[in-house]
Write an enzyme that holds these catalytic residues in place. Structure first.
Site, PDB file in Angstrom:
ATOM      1  N   HIS A 161       0.860  -1.173   0.000  1.00 22.09           N
ATOM      2  CA  HIS A 161       0.000   0.000   0.000  1.00 22.09           C
ATOM      3  C   HIS A 161       0.901   1.228   0.000  1.00 22.09           C
ATOM      4  CE1 HIS A 161      -3.899  -2.031   1.557  1.00 22.09           C
ATOM      5  NE2 HIS A 161      -3.079  -2.963   1.078  1.00 22.09           N
ATOM      6  N   ASN A 162       0.391   2.314  -0.472  1.00 23.39           N
ATOM      7  CA  ASN A 162       1.166   3.551  -0.552  1.00 23.39           C
ATOM      8  C   ASN A 162       1.257   4.187   0.838  1.00 23.39           C
ATOM      9  OD1 ASN A 162       2.397   5.939  -1.155  1.00 23.39           O
ATOM     10  ND2 ASN A 162       0.950   6.556  -2.757  1.00 23.39           N
TER      11      ASN A 162
END
Length: 233
Positions: free
Chosen positions: A83-84
């Site tokens: 995930h960012n």
């Protein structure tokens, strides 16, 4: 010449727990070199179950070199698991589509590229390789290790997160092996050299290096060993 057929699935007589991976994987984003094998207590033909979060729309690859030994339950976590963490939220809104699709452009902040494993690498039981990691030639990954960053060639790493335990050989031996890159030889030359490659006679390895036509070592070309050791760190 009586050697294993690189095109076979089960190269060992009456053994069905070990397979040559190149002849088993079907995902075009997984590339495997000749003679690399996978050993699985249940079903070695199901190797791809251990390549996790490998989504086509991301396009990242798992690339494994020649003559690698991969033990049962080794897992490769691919970029689809990331995930960012640079955005204000790690929730992947864009992946759900609809009015949330505007978030797609920011999903890639967690992507770390292809996962690359060199040649003659041994990955021990239950090890986990995280996305985008590069593992250098002739490295060893200890059982249960969690590899979160690049692994230098000729090194042994272990633990969670995996850390350097030691280098496998002294600098002169590493220099010879780096120059030889025996895994790229033709199978006849490899077969002739098996007694040397499976031994630990440094003098015999040096004679092989000096007699090998085209060898960088034989040509008097030296390499920066410190660079080799740190090239993936």
């Amino acid at each position: 010449m009586n050697v294993p057929d690189p095109g076979s699935v089960f190269p060992m007589k009456n053994v069905r727990s070990l397979c040559f991976l190149k002849n088993v994987v079907v995902n075009p984003n997984i590339e495997i070199g000749d003679f690399t094998y996978y050993d699985d207590f249940e079903n070695p033909l199901n190797f791809e179950k251990n390549v996790l979060y490998h989504f086509d729309f991301i396009g990242d690859k798992l690339i494994i070199g020649k003559f690698c030994a991969i033990a049962s339950n080794v897992k490769f976590i691919m970029n689809g698991a990331n995930h960012n963490i640079n955005s204000f939220t790690t929730f992947p809104f864009g992946a759900f589509g609809g009015d949330w699709e505007t978030g797609l452009t920011n999903l890639s902040g967690g992507f770390k590229g292809d996962t690359n494993v060199g040649s003659d690498v041994w990955i021990g039981y239950n090890a986990t390789i995280m996305p985008g990691v590069r593992i250098g030639n002739v490295a060893i990954i200890a059982s249960n290790a969690v590899v979160t960053k690049d692994v230098a060639p000729y090194s042994i790493v272990g633990g969670n997160p995996a850390r350097l335990i030691r280098y496998r050989f002294d600098e002169e031996t590493i220099e010879m092996l780096h120059a030889l890159k025996w895994w790229d030889w033709d199978i006849e030359t490899i077969t002739e050299s098996v007694p040397v490659l499976t031994g630990h006679d440094k003098a015999a390895l040096k004679r092989t290096a000096e007699s090998c036509e085209g060898s960088r070592y034989n040509q008097g070309i030296r390499v920066d060993i410190i660079y080799i050791m740190k090239m993936t760190n």
